[in-house]
Design a protein around this motif. Structure first.
Motif, short mmCIF file in Angstrom:
data_model
loop_
_atom_site.label_atom_id
_atom_site.label_comp_id
_atom_site.label_asym_id
_atom_site.label_seq_id
_atom_site.Cartn_x
_atom_site.Cartn_y
_atom_site.Cartn_z
N TRP A 107 55.03 -2.09 57.96
CA TRP A 107 54.80 -0.79 58.62
C TRP A 107 53.47 -0.20 58.19
CZ3 TRP A 107 54.09 4.30 57.20
CH2 TRP A 107 54.37 5.28 58.16
N LEU A 108 53.21 -0.21 56.87
CA LEU A 108 51.95 0.36 56.36
C LEU A 108 50.75 -0.41 56.90
CD1 LEU A 108 53.01 1.03 52.67
CD2 LEU A 108 52.43 2.76 54.37
N GLU A 109 50.85 -1.73 56.97
CA GLU A 109 49.74 -2.53 57.46
C GLU A 109 49.48 -2.28 58.94
OE1 GLU A 109 46.62 -5.36 57.33
OE2 GLU A 109 47.69 -4.25 55.76
N VAL A 110 50.53 -2.22 59.73
CA VAL A 110 50.36 -1.98 61.17
C VAL A 110 49.74 -0.61 61.41
CG1 VAL A 110 51.60 -1.60 63.34
CG2 VAL A 110 52.16 -3.57 61.91
N TRP A 111 50.21 0.41 60.71
CA TRP A 111 49.64 1.74 60.90
C TRP A 111 48.20 1.80 60.41
CZ3 TRP A 111 50.92 5.44 64.05
CH2 TRP A 111 52.21 5.43 64.57
N ASN A 112 47.87 1.11 59.34
CA ASN A 112 46.49 1.08 58.88
C ASN A 112 45.58 0.44 59.93
OD1 ASN A 112 44.41 1.39 56.84
ND2 ASN A 112 44.50 -0.83 56.62
N ARG A 113 46.05 -0.64 60.54
CA ARG A 113 45.26 -1.33 61.56
C ARG A 113 45.19 -0.53 62.86
NH1 ARG A 113 45.11 -7.40 61.31
NH2 ARG A 113 45.48 -7.97 59.14
N SER A 114 46.11 0.42 63.05
CA SER A 114 46.19 1.13 64.34
C SER A 114 45.01 2.06 64.57
CB SER A 114 47.49 1.92 64.42
OG SER A 114 47.44 3.07 63.59
N GLN A 115 44.22 2.32 63.54
CA GLN A 115 43.07 3.21 63.72
C GLN A 115 42.13 2.69 64.80
OE1 GLN A 115 41.51 4.82 59.78
NE2 GLN A 115 42.75 3.11 59.09
N ASN A 116 42.04 1.38 64.91
CA ASN A 116 41.15 0.76 65.91
C ASN A 116 41.92 0.06 67.03
OD1 ASN A 116 38.79 1.46 64.35
ND2 ASN A 116 39.35 -0.19 62.96
N ALA A 117 43.23 0.32 67.11
CA ALA A 117 44.05 -0.37 68.11
C ALA A 117 43.85 0.24 69.50
CB ALA A 117 45.53 -0.28 67.71
N GLU A 118 44.20 -0.55 70.51
CA GLU A 118 44.15 -0.05 71.88
C GLU A 118 45.31 0.91 72.13
OE1 GLU A 118 44.19 -3.47 74.38
OE2 GLU A 118 42.23 -4.20 73.68
N ALA A 119 45.17 1.69 73.19
CA ALA A 119 46.17 2.72 73.50
C ALA A 119 47.56 2.12 73.68
CB ALA A 119 45.75 3.48 74.75
N GLU A 120 47.65 0.93 74.27
CA GLU A 120 48.96 0.32 74.52
C GLU A 120 49.68 0.02 73.21
OE1 GLU A 120 51.62 -3.26 74.98
OE2 GLU A 120 49.63 -3.22 74.04
N ALA A 121 48.93 -0.47 72.22
CA ALA A 121 49.53 -0.77 70.92
C ALA A 121 49.95 0.52 70.22
CB ALA A 121 48.55 -1.55 70.05
N ARG A 122 49.13 1.55 70.34
CA ARG A 122 49.48 2.83 69.70
C ARG A 122 50.71 3.45 70.38
NH1 ARG A 122 45.52 4.88 66.31
NH2 ARG A 122 46.20 7.01 66.67
N ASP A 123 50.84 3.26 71.68
CA ASP A 123 52.03 3.75 72.38
C ASP A 123 53.28 3.04 71.88
OD1 ASP A 123 50.51 5.48 73.89
OD2 ASP A 123 50.47 4.21 75.67
N ARG A 124 53.18 1.75 71.62
CA ARG A 124 54.33 0.99 71.11
C ARG A 124 54.71 1.45 69.71
NH1 ARG A 124 51.98 -4.79 72.03
NH2 ARG A 124 53.78 -5.47 70.81
N GLN A 125 53.71 1.77 68.89
CA GLN A 125 54.00 2.30 67.56
C GLN A 125 54.66 3.68 67.67
OE1 GLN A 125 49.79 0.72 66.43
NE2 GLN A 125 50.64 1.74 64.63
N ALA A 126 54.17 4.49 68.59
CA ALA A 126 54.77 5.82 68.79
C ALA A 126 56.21 5.70 69.25
CB ALA A 126 53.93 6.61 69.80
N ALA A 127 56.52 4.67 70.02
CA ALA A 127 57.90 4.47 70.48
C ALA A 127 58.82 4.18 69.30
CB ALA A 127 57.95 3.33 71.50
N ILE A 128 58.33 3.44 68.32
CA ILE A 128 59.12 3.17 67.11
C ILE A 128 59.43 4.48 66.41
CG2 ILE A 128 59.00 2.18 64.78
CD1 ILE A 128 57.31 -0.12 66.04
#
Length: 200
Positions: A107-128
């Motif tokens: 979880w920590l690694e995915v959120w750390n990488r999300s700073q440069n992620a595309e909107a679709e990936a960030r939306d999937r994280q927000a769904a979690i």
């Protein structure tokens, strides 16, 4: 010449389970496409064909792990008992098992990488995050309606409680001294008693 038989690729869920097992056993730094490929009998190129990038592999693995946690959370919230008992169960499920808990490490690694992620990936994280939040709001609202909890705005209280849980959970996951799982559960239990109990 006899054509060489192709070995079928393992089901995607088996690959995600293997990735999570590697994180648990060896740490996230050892999870490379090549190492995972060796674990599941696939080439790193084959894995990239399925997942496109390591970021996508990590996010898919987190979604898979969250799916399992979500099913466990649903069972917990559906069982009989007081709202406070089920809230304590929610908290116990939320807080890491200890230092280097594989789910929280991921979880920590995915959120750390999300700073440069595309909107679709960030939306999937927000769904979690949204699934955890909705379940907590519903539980709080139930406790308020039954008179077990003091009348609070369930949505606002859930935002603040999850911020507290996230902060303390990170301390547990990274192994900060003095903030092990038992201490965190005690802190959260005291906080709930002081701010939420109807007779506080």
């Amino acid at each position: 010449m006899t054509p060489r038989r192709r070995t079928p690729a393992p089901p995607r869920e088996d690959v995600l389970a293997a990735a999570m097992a590697m994180i648990a056993e060896r740490g996230l730094e050892k999870l490379t496409m090549a190492a995972l490929g060796r674990e599941v009998g696939m080439s790193s190129g084959h894995l990239l064909y399925y997942f496109r990038s390591k970021d996508e592999l990590l996010l898919r693995t987190l979604e898979w792990s969250e799916g399992r946690l979500g099913a466990e959370r649903a069972r917990l919230l559906a069982r009989p008992g007081t709202a406070r008992e089920r809230l304590d169960g929610y908290v116990e499920l939320y807080v890491p098992d200890g230092h280097r808990d594989p789910h929280w490490t991921l979880w920590l690694e995915v959120w750390n990488r999300s700073q440069n992620a595309e909107a679709e990936a960030r939306d999937r994280q927000a769904a979690i995050e949204g699934a955890w939040h909705r379940d907590l709001v519903a539980l709080l609202a139930e406790g308020v309606s039954r008179g077990e909890f003091r009348p609070v705005d369930a949505d606002r209280y859930a935002v603040r409680l999850r911020a507290l849980l996230d902060g303390l959970a990170i301390h547990v996951a990274i192994g900060l001294r003095g903030t092990g799982r038992p201490q965190v559960l005690d802190h959260v239990g005291e906080f709930l008693g002081e701010t939420l109990a109807a007779d506080a």
